[in-house]
Design a protein around this motif. Structure first.
Motif, PDB file in Angstrom:
ATOM      1  N   VAL A  69     -14.816  30.453  -7.723  1.00 54.85           N
ATOM      2  CA  VAL A  69     -14.256  30.453  -8.715  1.00 54.85           C
ATOM      3  C   VAL A  69     -12.895  30.136  -8.790  1.00 54.85           C
ATOM      4  CG1 VAL A  69     -13.515  31.962 -10.839  1.00 54.85           C
ATOM      5  CG2 VAL A  69     -15.802  32.388  -9.623  1.00 54.85           C
ATOM      6  N   GLU A  81      -9.784  30.016 -10.681  1.00 54.54           N
ATOM      7  CA  GLU A  81      -8.894  30.481 -11.952  1.00 54.54           C
ATOM      8  C   GLU A  81      -7.712  31.203 -11.564  1.00 54.54           C
ATOM      9  OE1 GLU A  81      -7.827  31.273 -15.455  1.00 54.54           O
ATOM     10  OE2 GLU A  81      -9.925  30.789 -15.486  1.00 54.54           O
ATOM     11  N   ARG A 120      -5.834  36.504 -13.361  1.00 49.13           N
ATOM     12  CA  ARG A 120      -6.243  37.821 -12.744  1.00 49.13           C
ATOM     13  C   ARG A 120      -7.309  38.420 -13.280  1.00 49.13           C
ATOM     14  NH1 ARG A 120      -1.796  40.075  -8.631  1.00 49.13           N
ATOM     15  NH2 ARG A 120      -1.259  38.264  -7.869  1.00 49.13           N
ATOM     16  N   VAL A 142     -10.344  36.753 -13.354  1.00 50.23           N
ATOM     17  CA  VAL A 142     -11.048  36.674 -12.170  1.00 50.23           C
ATOM     18  C   VAL A 142     -11.795  37.727 -11.840  1.00 50.23           C
ATOM     19  CG1 VAL A 142     -10.417  36.756  -9.641  1.00 50.23           C
ATOM     20  CG2 VAL A 142      -9.401  34.915 -11.050  1.00 50.23           C
ATOM     21  N   TYR A 149     -15.698  37.989 -11.131  1.00 49.86           N
ATOM     22  CA  TYR A 149     -16.003  38.804  -9.809  1.00 49.86           C
ATOM     23  C   TYR A 149     -16.918  39.678 -10.005  1.00 49.86           C
ATOM     24  CZ  TYR A 149     -15.992  40.139  -4.982  1.00 49.86           C
ATOM     25  OH  TYR A 149     -16.215  40.702  -3.882  1.00 49.86           O
ATOM     26  N   SER A 184     -20.458  38.972  -8.537  1.00 51.84           N
ATOM     27  CA  SER A 184     -20.864  39.592  -7.238  1.00 51.84           C
ATOM     28  C   SER A 184     -22.196  40.245  -6.662  1.00 51.84           C
ATOM     29  CB  SER A 184     -19.616  40.152  -6.790  1.00 51.84           C
ATOM     30  OG  SER A 184     -19.479  41.417  -7.454  1.00 51.84           O
ATOM     31  N   VAL A 190     -19.058  35.508  -3.983  1.00 51.14           N
ATOM     32  CA  VAL A 190     -17.926  35.030  -5.004  1.00 51.14           C
ATOM     33  C   VAL A 190     -16.559  34.896  -3.926  1.00 51.14           C
ATOM     34  CG1 VAL A 190     -16.463  35.280  -6.992  1.00 51.14           C
ATOM     35  CG2 VAL A 190     -18.802  36.076  -6.750  1.00 51.14           C
ATOM     36  N   THR A 191     -15.959  33.752  -3.876  1.00 48.87           N
ATOM     37  CA  THR A 191     -14.800  33.378  -3.540  1.00 48.87           C
ATOM     38  C   THR A 191     -13.802  32.689  -4.490  1.00 48.87           C
ATOM     39  OG1 THR A 191     -15.825  32.481  -1.522  1.00 48.87           O
ATOM     40  CG2 THR A 191     -13.550  31.821  -1.633  1.00 48.87           C
ATOM     41  N   VAL A 192     -12.401  33.040  -4.637  1.00 47.51           N
ATOM     42  CA  VAL A 192     -11.685  32.842  -5.600  1.00 47.51           C
ATOM     43  C   VAL A 192     -10.527  32.184  -5.156  1.00 47.51           C
ATOM     44  CG1 VAL A 192     -10.107  33.851  -7.309  1.00 47.51           C
ATOM     45  CG2 VAL A 192     -12.072  35.038  -6.723  1.00 47.51           C
ATOM     46  N   THR A 231     -14.485  26.255 -12.567  1.00 45.42           N
ATOM     47  CA  THR A 231     -13.181  25.920 -12.652  1.00 45.42           C
ATOM     48  C   THR A 231     -12.605  25.711 -14.072  1.00 45.42           C
ATOM     49  OG1 THR A 231     -11.385  24.393 -11.794  1.00 45.42           O
ATOM     50  CG2 THR A 231     -13.618  23.398 -12.699  1.00 45.42           C
TER      51      THR A 231
END
Length: 172
Positions: free
Chosen positions: A32, A34, A37, A40, A44, A48, A53-55, A77
């Protein structure tokens, strides 16, 4: 042979830990990108349970993760990011031999149809308008991943590659 409660508890804990870590490698990896916050956190929490999930906060962070070899199966994105925006990220990924087939979902500001058109023309597979329903994003990711062959461990040998400590174990 009698087994104490402690021995049984220890065995079950190890088995559960191994089972959960094995299940984790079968999850698709979603990146992700973004910088908001709140969004995000929403993404997430929604994603999840089914995805790893990675940010990343911008395109530079996303590219750094990819260059370090972080496994990614799907990218979500935002188009308006600081420094290196989502459109630039999409264009760069589509020129890359390693990531040109990566499924990408772009997120654009409400009412910005030119940005959505540009993202699709640049290589995004789909584009959604903000505000969005996070469960719709989850459904779109699942639908796109069904159509893309995602490389995942499928055999005991693949599991052993992901868990080097398993090389000495025998599976029937």
């Amino acid at each position: 042979m009698e087994v104490s409660f402690f021995e049984m508890f220890t065995y079950c804990s190890v088995f559960l830990k191994y089972t959960l870590s094995t299940m984790e490698i079968f999850k698709s990896n979603v990146l992700v990108v973004e910088n908001n916050r709140f969004l995000v956190n929403v993404l997430y929490k929604t994603l999840s349970d089914e995805f790893s999930v990675t940010v990343a906060a911008n395109g530079f962070e996303a590219m750094a993760l990819l260059e370090k070899g972080h496994k990614v199966d799907f990218i979500v994105t935002d188009l308006k990011l600081p420094r290196f925006n989502g459109l630039e990220l999409i264009q760069l990924l589509r020129k890359s031999e390693n990531y040109q087939e990566m499924p990408i979902l772009a997120l654009s500001e409400s009412g910005d149809s030119n940005a959505r058109i540009s993202s699709l023309e640049s290589g995004a597979d789909d584009c959604m308008e903000k505000p969005f329903n996070p469960f719709e994003i989850q459904a779109k990711i699942k639908a796109m991943l069904r159509r893309v062959e995602v490389r995942k461990p499928r055999s005991v040998d693949d599991l052993k590659k992901h868990f080097p400590g398993l090389r000495s174990l025998h599976f029937n």
